[in-house]
Write a protein that holds these residues in place. Sequence first.
Motif, PDB file in Angstrom:
ATOM      1  N   VAL A  13      71.264  21.558  64.995  1.00 41.92           N
ATOM      2  CA  VAL A  13      69.885  21.875  65.372  1.00 41.92           C
ATOM      3  C   VAL A  13      69.419  23.101  64.593  1.00 41.92           C
ATOM      4  CG1 VAL A  13      70.161  20.923  67.706  1.00 41.92           C
ATOM      5  CG2 VAL A  13      70.514  23.370  67.325  1.00 41.92           C
ATOM      6  N   LEU A  14      68.123  23.283  64.561  1.00 44.47           N
ATOM      7  CA  LEU A  14      67.575  24.487  63.935  1.00 44.47           C
ATOM      8  C   LEU A  14      67.672  25.673  64.881  1.00 44.47           C
ATOM      9  CD1 LEU A  14      64.363  22.964  62.295  1.00 44.47           C
ATOM     10  CD2 LEU A  14      66.664  23.231  61.313  1.00 44.47           C
ATOM     11  N   TRP A  15      67.328  25.445  66.153  1.00 48.29           N
ATOM     12  CA  TRP A  15      67.301  26.528  67.141  1.00 48.29           C
ATOM     13  C   TRP A  15      68.191  26.210  68.323  1.00 48.29           C
ATOM     14  CZ3 TRP A  15      62.615  24.514  65.212  1.00 48.29           C
ATOM     15  CH2 TRP A  15      61.983  25.339  64.267  1.00 48.29           C
ATOM     16  N   TYR A  16      69.021  27.161  68.677  1.00 49.50           N
ATOM     17  CA  TYR A  16      69.936  27.063  69.812  1.00 49.50           C
ATOM     18  C   TYR A  16      69.538  28.145  70.808  1.00 49.50           C
ATOM     19  CZ  TYR A  16      74.476  28.122  72.138  1.00 49.50           C
ATOM     20  OH  TYR A  16      75.480  28.410  73.026  1.00 49.50           O
ATOM     21  N   LYS A  17      68.983  27.727  71.936  1.00 45.99           N
ATOM     22  CA  LYS A  17      68.538  28.678  72.962  1.00 45.99           C
ATOM     23  C   LYS A  17      69.689  29.031  73.899  1.00 45.99           C
ATOM     24  CE  LYS A  17      63.661  27.348  73.147  1.00 45.99           C
ATOM     25  NZ  LYS A  17      62.572  27.006  74.075  1.00 45.99           N
TER      26      LYS A  17
END
Length: 164
Positions: free
Chosen positions: A125-129
């Motif tokens: 993924v691009l963003w991992y929250k």
Amino acid sequence: MANLYISWSDYHQKIERLAAQIYQSGWKFNQIVCLARGGMRVGDIISRIYKQPLAILATSSYGGSGQQERGNLTLARHLTMTTEKLGSQVLLVDDLVDSGVTLEQSIPWLQQNSNYAVKEIRTAVLWYKACSTIKPDYYVDYLPDNPWIHQPFEHYEKMNPAEL
């Protein structure tokens, strides 16, 4: 809630960084599965860079005003793909991991419901929250404050054909 605004240039640079990170890991995959809709652009570009087939698993969990209300996850009945079989080494891509529910439910779906010889699945993924219950194998940005990400294509969600 914090907001993170992403330009088209930033978006494409992040996809390239993700592709480079996967390459640097040395892992070899022979299939990309993107989660639609958010992972379609990511999957398309990585598929082109790696010259690997792309399959699409449609999912839906957001709705309401501005598509910002999380609801129940719906997974498609079938994969969309042009190859006869799904590869054995699958890279599962999405734009971001928020709650983690979509990735958590997509992995067993691919393993159990698709009747394919999947040996290994890795996630990207691009963003991992930080609020996610699952950590992706590959990600560009870790977001400890869980901002709402405003992606460059979101303005189309507020548009209709007559406005063009």
